[in-house]
Design a protein around this motif. Structure first.
Motif, PDB file in Angstrom:
ATOM      1  N   LEU A   7      10.735   2.980 -12.172  1.00  0.00           N
ATOM      2  CA  LEU A   7      10.405   4.398 -12.047  1.00  0.00           C
ATOM      3  C   LEU A   7      10.050   4.705 -10.612  1.00  0.00           C
ATOM      4  O   LEU A   7       9.287   3.965  -9.990  1.00  0.00           O
ATOM      5  CB  LEU A   7       9.203   4.711 -12.943  1.00  0.00           C
ATOM      6  N   TRP A   8      10.603   5.800 -10.062  1.00  0.00           N
ATOM      7  CA  TRP A   8      10.215   6.307  -8.753  1.00  0.00           C
ATOM      8  C   TRP A   8       9.236   7.441  -8.974  1.00  0.00           C
ATOM      9  O   TRP A   8       9.526   8.372  -9.729  1.00  0.00           O
ATOM     10  CB  TRP A   8      11.446   6.796  -7.993  1.00  0.00           C
ATOM     11  N   PHE A   9       8.046   7.359  -8.338  1.00  0.00           N
ATOM     12  CA  PHE A   9       7.066   8.437  -8.481  1.00  0.00           C
ATOM     13  C   PHE A   9       6.750   9.115  -7.161  1.00  0.00           C
ATOM     14  O   PHE A   9       6.021  10.106  -7.114  1.00  0.00           O
ATOM     15  CB  PHE A   9       5.773   7.943  -9.144  1.00  0.00           C
ATOM     16  N   GLY A  10       7.290   8.614  -6.066  1.00  0.00           N
ATOM     17  CA  GLY A  10       7.080   9.244  -4.761  1.00  0.00           C
ATOM     18  C   GLY A  10       5.623   9.355  -4.407  1.00  0.00           C
ATOM     19  O   GLY A  10       4.850   8.418  -4.563  1.00  0.00           O
ATOM     20  N   ASP A  11       5.223  10.567  -3.963  1.00  0.00           N
ATOM     21  CA  ASP A  11       3.813  10.795  -3.615  1.00  0.00           C
ATOM     22  C   ASP A  11       3.035  11.387  -4.780  1.00  0.00           C
ATOM     23  O   ASP A  11       1.884  11.770  -4.627  1.00  0.00           O
ATOM     24  CB  ASP A  11       3.702  11.686  -2.379  1.00  0.00           C
ATOM     25  N   GLY A  12       3.663  11.488  -5.959  1.00  0.00           N
ATOM     26  CA  GLY A  12       2.985  12.008  -7.144  1.00  0.00           C
ATOM     27  C   GLY A  12       2.882  13.519  -7.175  1.00  0.00           C
ATOM     28  O   GLY A  12       2.211  14.072  -8.037  1.00  0.00           O
TER      29      GLY A  12
ATOM     30  N   GLY B 254      14.942  11.107  -4.689  1.00  0.00           N
ATOM     31  CA  GLY B 254      14.857   9.793  -4.068  1.00  0.00           C
ATOM     32  C   GLY B 254      16.079   8.959  -4.384  1.00  0.00           C
ATOM     33  O   GLY B 254      17.193   9.451  -4.346  1.00  0.00           O
ATOM     34  N   PRO B 255      15.867   7.697  -4.758  1.00  0.00           N
ATOM     35  CA  PRO B 255      16.975   6.783  -4.944  1.00  0.00           C
ATOM     36  C   PRO B 255      17.869   7.188  -6.106  1.00  0.00           C
ATOM     37  O   PRO B 255      17.457   7.894  -7.007  1.00  0.00           O
ATOM     38  CB  PRO B 255      16.287   5.448  -5.223  1.00  0.00           C
ATOM     39  N   ALA B 256      19.099   6.720  -6.062  1.00  0.00           N
ATOM     40  CA  ALA B 256      20.050   7.008  -7.135  1.00  0.00           C
ATOM     41  C   ALA B 256      19.516   6.504  -8.441  1.00  0.00           C
ATOM     42  O   ALA B 256      18.999   5.395  -8.543  1.00  0.00           O
ATOM     43  CB  ALA B 256      21.395   6.358  -6.821  1.00  0.00           C
ATOM     44  N   SER B 257      19.629   7.310  -9.451  1.00  0.00           N
ATOM     45  CA  SER B 257      19.072   6.978 -10.755  1.00  0.00           C
ATOM     46  C   SER B 257      20.156   6.555 -11.725  1.00  0.00           C
ATOM     47  O   SER B 257      21.261   7.042 -11.672  1.00  0.00           O
ATOM     48  CB  SER B 257      18.342   8.212 -11.277  1.00  0.00           C
TER      49      SER B 257
ATOM     50  N   PRO C 181       0.798  -1.233   0.000  1.00  0.00           N
ATOM     51  CA  PRO C 181       0.000   0.000   0.000  1.00  0.00           C
ATOM     52  C   PRO C 181       0.830   1.282   0.000  1.00  0.00           C
ATOM     53  O   PRO C 181       0.328   2.338  -0.358  1.00  0.00           O
ATOM     54  CB  PRO C 181      -0.827  -0.114   1.283  1.00  0.00           C
ATOM     55  N   HIS C 182       2.093   1.208   0.382  1.00  0.00           N
ATOM     56  CA  HIS C 182       2.931   2.413   0.434  1.00  0.00           C
ATOM     57  C   HIS C 182       3.957   2.450  -0.691  1.00  0.00           C
ATOM     58  O   HIS C 182       4.963   3.166  -0.584  1.00  0.00           O
ATOM     59  CB  HIS C 182       3.630   2.511   1.788  1.00  0.00           C
ATOM     60  N   ALA C 183       3.705   1.713  -1.754  1.00  0.00           N
ATOM     61  CA  ALA C 183       4.638   1.671  -2.883  1.00  0.00           C
ATOM     62  C   ALA C 183       4.835   3.073  -3.445  1.00  0.00           C
ATOM     63  O   ALA C 183       3.877   3.830  -3.601  1.00  0.00           O
ATOM     64  CB  ALA C 183       4.110   0.733  -3.963  1.00  0.00           C
ATOM     65  N   ASP C 184       6.088   3.421  -3.728  1.00  0.00           N
ATOM     66  CA  ASP C 184       6.385   4.732  -4.304  1.00  0.00           C
ATOM     67  C   ASP C 184       7.168   4.605  -5.609  1.00  0.00           C
ATOM     68  O   ASP C 184       7.779   5.555  -6.072  1.00  0.00           O
ATOM     69  CB  ASP C 184       7.135   5.618  -3.309  1.00  0.00           C
ATOM     70  N   ARG C 185       7.156   3.415  -6.180  1.00  0.00           N
ATOM     71  CA  ARG C 185       7.833   3.190  -7.451  1.00  0.00           C
ATOM     72  C   ARG C 185       7.172   2.041  -8.187  1.00  0.00           C
ATOM     73  O   ARG C 185       6.377   1.297  -7.613  1.00  0.00           O
ATOM     74  CB  ARG C 185       9.322   2.945  -7.258  1.00  0.00           C
ATOM     75  N   CYS C 186       7.511   1.909  -9.446  1.00  0.00           N
ATOM     76  CA  CYS C 186       6.926   0.876 -10.299  1.00  0.00           C
ATOM     77  C   CYS C 186       8.046   0.208 -11.087  1.00  0.00           C
ATOM     78  O   CYS C 186       8.925   0.896 -11.610  1.00  0.00           O
ATOM     79  CB  CYS C 186       5.924   1.533 -11.256  1.00  0.00           C
ATOM     80  N   TYR C 187       8.040  -1.108 -11.129  1.00  0.00           N
ATOM     81  CA  TYR C 187       8.994  -1.858 -11.931  1.00  0.00           C
ATOM     82  C   TYR C 187       8.237  -2.748 -12.904  1.00  0.00           C
ATOM     83  O   TYR C 187       7.154  -3.248 -12.590  1.00  0.00           O
ATOM     84  CB  TYR C 187       9.905  -2.727 -11.047  1.00  0.00           C
ATOM     85  N   VAL C 188       8.815  -2.941 -14.069  1.00  0.00           N
ATOM     86  CA  VAL C 188       8.221  -3.787 -15.087  1.00  0.00           C
ATOM     87  C   VAL C 188       9.309  -4.695 -15.648  1.00  0.00           C
ATOM     88  O   VAL C 188      10.475  -4.302 -15.739  1.00  0.00           O
ATOM     89  CB  VAL C 188       7.559  -2.935 -16.206  1.00  0.00           C
ATOM     90  N   VAL C 189       8.919  -5.929 -15.967  1.00  0.00           N
ATOM     91  CA  VAL C 189       9.824  -6.901 -16.582  1.00  0.00           C
ATOM     92  C   VAL C 189       9.144  -7.404 -17.847  1.00  0.00           C
ATOM     93  O   VAL C 189       7.941  -7.678 -17.845  1.00  0.00           O
ATOM     94  CB  VAL C 189      10.091  -8.086 -15.620  1.00  0.00           C
ATOM     95  N   LEU C 190       9.913  -7.512 -18.915  1.00  0.00           N
ATOM     96  CA  LEU C 190       9.413  -8.138 -20.136  1.00  0.00           C
ATOM     97  C   LEU C 190       9.992  -9.537 -20.217  1.00  0.00           C
ATOM     98  O   LEU C 190      11.202  -9.722 -20.058  1.00  0.00           O
ATOM     99  CB  LEU C 190       9.821  -7.342 -21.370  1.00  0.00           C
ATOM    100  N   GLU C 191       9.106 -10.495 -20.447  1.00  0.00           N
ATOM    101  CA  GLU C 191       9.526 -11.886 -20.510  1.00  0.00           C
ATOM    102  C   GLU C 191       9.265 -12.444 -21.895  1.00  0.00           C
ATOM    103  O   GLU C 191       8.380 -11.968 -22.614  1.00  0.00           O
ATOM    104  CB  GLU C 191       8.768 -12.706 -19.468  1.00  0.00           C
ATOM    105  N   ARG C 192      10.010 -13.476 -22.225  1.00  0.00           N
ATOM    106  CA  ARG C 192       9.835 -14.168 -23.501  1.00  0.00           C
ATOM    107  C   ARG C 192       8.412 -14.722 -23.586  1.00  0.00           C
ATOM    108  O   ARG C 192       7.905 -15.301 -22.630  1.00  0.00           O
ATOM    109  CB  ARG C 192      10.849 -15.310 -23.595  1.00  0.00           C
ATOM    110  N   SER C 193       7.777 -14.543 -24.739  1.00  0.00           N
ATOM    111  CA  SER C 193       6.437 -15.099 -24.928  1.00  0.00           C
ATOM    112  C   SER C 193       6.544 -16.596 -25.185  1.00  0.00           C
ATOM    113  O   SER C 193       7.627 -17.136 -25.366  1.00  0.00           O
ATOM    114  CB  SER C 193       5.743 -14.421 -26.113  1.00  0.00           C
ATOM    115  N   ARG C 194       5.414 -17.256 -25.228  1.00  0.00           N
ATOM    116  CA  ARG C 194       5.428 -18.692 -25.492  1.00  0.00           C
ATOM    117  C   ARG C 194       6.025 -19.011 -26.862  1.00  0.00           C
ATOM    118  O   ARG C 194       6.655 -20.023 -27.058  1.00  0.00           O
ATOM    119  CB  ARG C 194       4.008 -19.255 -25.422  1.00  0.00           C
TER     120      ARG C 194
END
Length: 199
Positions: free
Chosen positions: A72-77, A188-191, A37-50
């Motif tokens: 991506l860090w978005f903090g409190d927006g 925020g975190p080192a970029s 509930p307190h997430a302040d960033r978003c990560y995405v992974v691309l995986e091989r399709s079938r």
């Protein structure tokens, strides 16, 4: 990104970023900060399709399922977000994968209420800079000697993502380009967006 992705992402991180690679513990902490509930960033992974993607690159490990990742860090927006990292395996570059991840993260920043997204990219990384320009990023400043291995300046770029971004003097495509503000220096975190990226 999920915990099961961490071993492959750690292997890719080391293979792609060498001495500047994030440690497994830092990647784990980033994932933890992206969940709950307190997430302040978003990560995405691309995986091989079938159907699979032919690749001779084994940096992701034996199964080669992870093709790329980004965060991506978005903090409190309440300001600008910061693109933390984005990378794809060399064998799958120039297939639009980095662009897919970047588009997703720009949308996440906008949904979080951010007005823009900042990033740093090596001045010599023409392919990454081209990708960023294609997605609406414009130069807003630089950071001398930002990268260590090898030592190189970073170009700071920004893209607008929110409707509230029409304030006079705001950096970005519709405002004046000025010095990089506090939101870029203390975001925020080192970029580290771009050293191993190619769209």
């Amino acid at each position: 990104m999920e915990e099961r992705d961490l071993p492959a992402v750690c292997r890719m991180e080391t293979a792609l970023f060498g001495a500047e690679a994030w440690s497994p513990s830092l990647l784990g902490a980033e994932l933890a900060a992206a969940t709950g509930p307190h997430a302040d960033r978003c990560y995405v992974v691309l995986e091989r399709s079938r159907e699979g993607v032919d690749t001779d690159d084994d940096a992701a490990g034996g199964d080669g399922a992870v093709l790329g990742y980004a965060g991506l860090w978005f903090g409190d927006g309440a300001g600008d977000a910061d693109l933390l990292t984005i990378a794809t395996l060399p064998a799958v570059r120039r297939r639009g994968l980095a662009g897919l991840m970047l588009t997703h993260l720009l949308r996440c920043a906008g949904e979080a209420g951010c007005t823009g997204v900042l990033l740093e990219v090596r001045v010599s990384n023409a392919s990454a800079r081209s990708l960023y320009v294609h997605h609406g990023f414009v130069p807003v400043g630089s950071r001398r000697r930002y990268y260590r291995e090898p030592v190189e300046d970073a170009l700071v770029m920004r893209a607008s993502v929110g409707a509230q971004d029409d304030e006079p003097g705001r950096p970005g495509p519709t405002g004046a380009v000025g010095p990089v503000g506090v939101e870029a220096v203390d975001a925020g975190p080192a970029s580290r967006a771009g050293p191993a990226l190619s769209g």
